[in-house]
Design a protein around this motif. Sequence first.
Motif, PDB file in Angstrom:
ATOM      1  N   LYS A 108      41.733  72.223  29.380  1.00 20.64           N
ATOM      2  CA  LYS A 108      42.152  70.976  30.026  1.00 20.64           C
ATOM      3  C   LYS A 108      41.033  69.952  30.000  1.00 20.64           C
ATOM      4  O   LYS A 108      41.267  68.752  29.769  1.00 20.64           O
ATOM      5  CB  LYS A 108      42.580  71.263  31.462  1.00 20.64           C
ATOM      6  N   ASN A 109      39.798  70.423  30.212  1.00 19.99           N
ATOM      7  CA  ASN A 109      38.644  69.529  30.171  1.00 19.99           C
ATOM      8  C   ASN A 109      38.454  68.933  28.779  1.00 19.99           C
ATOM      9  O   ASN A 109      38.174  67.743  28.627  1.00 19.99           O
ATOM     10  CB  ASN A 109      37.384  70.306  30.587  1.00 19.99           C
ATOM     11  N   GLN A 118      41.221  62.586  25.354  1.00 16.57           N
ATOM     12  CA  GLN A 118      41.984  61.420  25.805  1.00 16.57           C
ATOM     13  C   GLN A 118      41.064  60.271  26.189  1.00 16.57           C
ATOM     14  O   GLN A 118      41.346  59.106  25.888  1.00 16.57           O
ATOM     15  CB  GLN A 118      42.872  61.814  26.985  1.00 16.57           C
ATOM     16  N   ILE A 119      39.937  60.619  26.857  1.00 17.29           N
ATOM     17  CA  ILE A 119      38.966  59.578  27.220  1.00 17.29           C
ATOM     18  C   ILE A 119      38.393  58.923  25.975  1.00 17.29           C
ATOM     19  O   ILE A 119      38.213  57.703  25.905  1.00 17.29           O
ATOM     20  CB  ILE A 119      37.843  60.183  28.091  1.00 17.29           C
ATOM     21  N   ARG A 120      38.081  59.768  24.959  1.00 19.54           N
ATOM     22  CA  ARG A 120      37.542  59.246  23.710  1.00 19.54           C
ATOM     23  C   ARG A 120      38.533  58.307  23.024  1.00 19.54           C
ATOM     24  O   ARG A 120      38.174  57.231  22.544  1.00 19.54           O
ATOM     25  CB  ARG A 120      37.176  60.411  22.788  1.00 19.54           C
ATOM     26  N   GLU A 121      39.819  58.720  23.010  1.00 20.07           N
ATOM     27  CA  GLU A 121      40.841  57.876  22.405  1.00 20.07           C
ATOM     28  C   GLU A 121      41.000  56.568  23.170  1.00 20.07           C
ATOM     29  O   GLU A 121      41.130  55.494  22.565  1.00 20.07           O
ATOM     30  CB  GLU A 121      42.175  58.628  22.359  1.00 20.07           C
ATOM     31  N   GLU A 163      38.102  54.310  22.328  1.00 21.71           N
ATOM     32  CA  GLU A 163      38.269  53.679  21.016  1.00 21.71           C
ATOM     33  C   GLU A 163      39.307  52.564  21.073  1.00 21.71           C
ATOM     34  O   GLU A 163      39.109  51.494  20.494  1.00 21.71           O
ATOM     35  CB  GLU A 163      38.677  54.735  19.992  1.00 21.71           C
ATOM     36  N   LYS A 164      40.399  52.826  21.780  1.00 18.78           N
ATOM     37  CA  LYS A 164      41.429  51.787  21.911  1.00 18.78           C
ATOM     38  C   LYS A 164      40.888  50.573  22.659  1.00 18.78           C
ATOM     39  O   LYS A 164      41.196  49.432  22.319  1.00 18.78           O
ATOM     40  CB  LYS A 164      42.645  52.350  22.636  1.00 18.78           C
ATOM     41  N   LEU A 165      40.065  50.841  23.678  1.00 23.26           N
ATOM     42  CA  LEU A 165      39.476  49.745  24.438  1.00 23.26           C
ATOM     43  C   LEU A 165      38.545  48.911  23.562  1.00 23.26           C
ATOM     44  O   LEU A 165      38.549  47.675  23.630  1.00 23.26           O
ATOM     45  CB  LEU A 165      38.709  50.301  25.638  1.00 23.26           C
ATOM     46  N   GLN A 166      37.761  49.601  22.725  1.00 19.85           N
ATOM     47  CA  GLN A 166      36.865  48.886  21.817  1.00 19.85           C
ATOM     48  C   GLN A 166      37.657  48.043  20.821  1.00 19.85           C
ATOM     49  O   GLN A 166      37.299  46.900  20.538  1.00 19.85           O
ATOM     50  CB  GLN A 166      35.969  49.875  21.083  1.00 19.85           C
ATOM     51  N   LEU A 167      38.736  48.621  20.285  1.00 21.75           N
ATOM     52  CA  LEU A 167      39.577  47.863  19.363  1.00 21.75           C
ATOM     53  C   LEU A 167      40.212  46.666  20.062  1.00 21.75           C
ATOM     54  O   LEU A 167      40.327  45.584  19.483  1.00 21.75           O
ATOM     55  CB  LEU A 167      40.660  48.767  18.776  1.00 21.75           C
TER      56      LEU A 167
END
Length: 443
Positions: A91-92, A98-101, A104-108
């Motif tokens: 789960k961790n 999910q945090i990494r994704e 990345e979405k936030l950066q995009l």
Amino acid sequence: MIGIRRESGLMKKDGGGGVQSLRRSRIAAAIFVGILLGCVFAFFYPDGFFVSSPPIHHSVANSDSEVITSSCESSERINMLKSEFVAASEKNAELKRQIRELTEKLQLAEQGKDNAQKEVLVLGEQKKAGPFGTVKGLRTNPTVVPDESVNPRLAKILEKVAINRELIVTLANSNVKEMLEMWFTNIKRVGLPNYLVYALDEEIASLCESRNVPVYQRDPDEVKRETDKNFESVARTEGNHAVSGLKFRILREFLQLGYSVLLSDVDIIYLQNPFEHLYRDSDVESMTDGHNNMTAYGYNDVFDEPSMGWARYAHTMRIWVYNSGFFYIRPTIPSIELLDRVAGRLARENAWDQAVFNEELFFPSHPCYEGLHASRRTMDYYLFMNSKVLFKTVRKDAKLSQLKPVIVHVNYHPDKLPRMEAVVDYYVNGKKDALDPFPDGSQ
């Protein structure tokens, strides 16, 4: 007397029986009362007046049974805890992914924001428009936050070489060794310390080290991905044009590290300090392939189509392309997006890097395409001179020939080395006939 004794004996006899009977009655009553009180106390105090833990008596058989039971329960508990730990770990890991994704979405999303909004956030609050004729938009995009984790070894080199976080960078392999020597010899003569050779093979790296020239070469163990292997193959074996296409991928690291780069091909002669003639007000500041004011800075070109009758004349805006062999690029989001776009297209298409460079800089947004929102400036073509301007115009004009350019880029002619030597003789050694043997164009 005798009668009296007998009566007295009878009385004793009768009296003794009564006493015994009375005594038995009292004992019976006492027993009854005791039993009654015992029942009462037993009812109200079933555990007694003083409660204590009863002693535990285990038989050997019971003891062994309980030990075995306890051991089984412990094993089951351990297995259950292990299962819970594995589940928590999975789960961790999923949460980290999910945090990494999301990051990345936030950066995009950040990169996708309108540049004007970024400027407002960085440079100040929104303002009202001023009086007519006084309004002037922002020209300079904010720089990115330096990220030294991109390439720590290169970051350390740049800290020593760069001045005001800017430097000249060139790429070279052994195919351009002679031109490279002339390139850094003239840079040294001008007195420029902030330059770096990005060596694409061991021979160039050794040459630079022996001549005390700042150099950087990637370590062999840095080549991990297949794309990087292809990159190395081109870097070591291909000619000038193929190598030229690599610079867009290489420059990205410099910009991510927070440095402005004056990208330079090796077929350039330096005559003055170029950093003293930059405006630094745009994402990209480039020399032009144009040879006069119209071609260098743009003009209204009229297209004639007689079959259209009254509407036969169509006006078009034209400008000659920027030269991708000499440009100044600042570490901004639009600049990095430009490099990504050009490098991506060159990896997918069999195209000329200069054509792609200009298309991405100038093509506007239209259906199915989002144009690049990058600011750009055209350099003074007399200061940052291409070889067409020099050999076709300047050397034949008495006034223009007195000007001393900042650099001369021998980009229009294939006989590069002899023309570079002639440029040095003409501007540095004072030989006024040094350019005469060469034709305007190539033969």
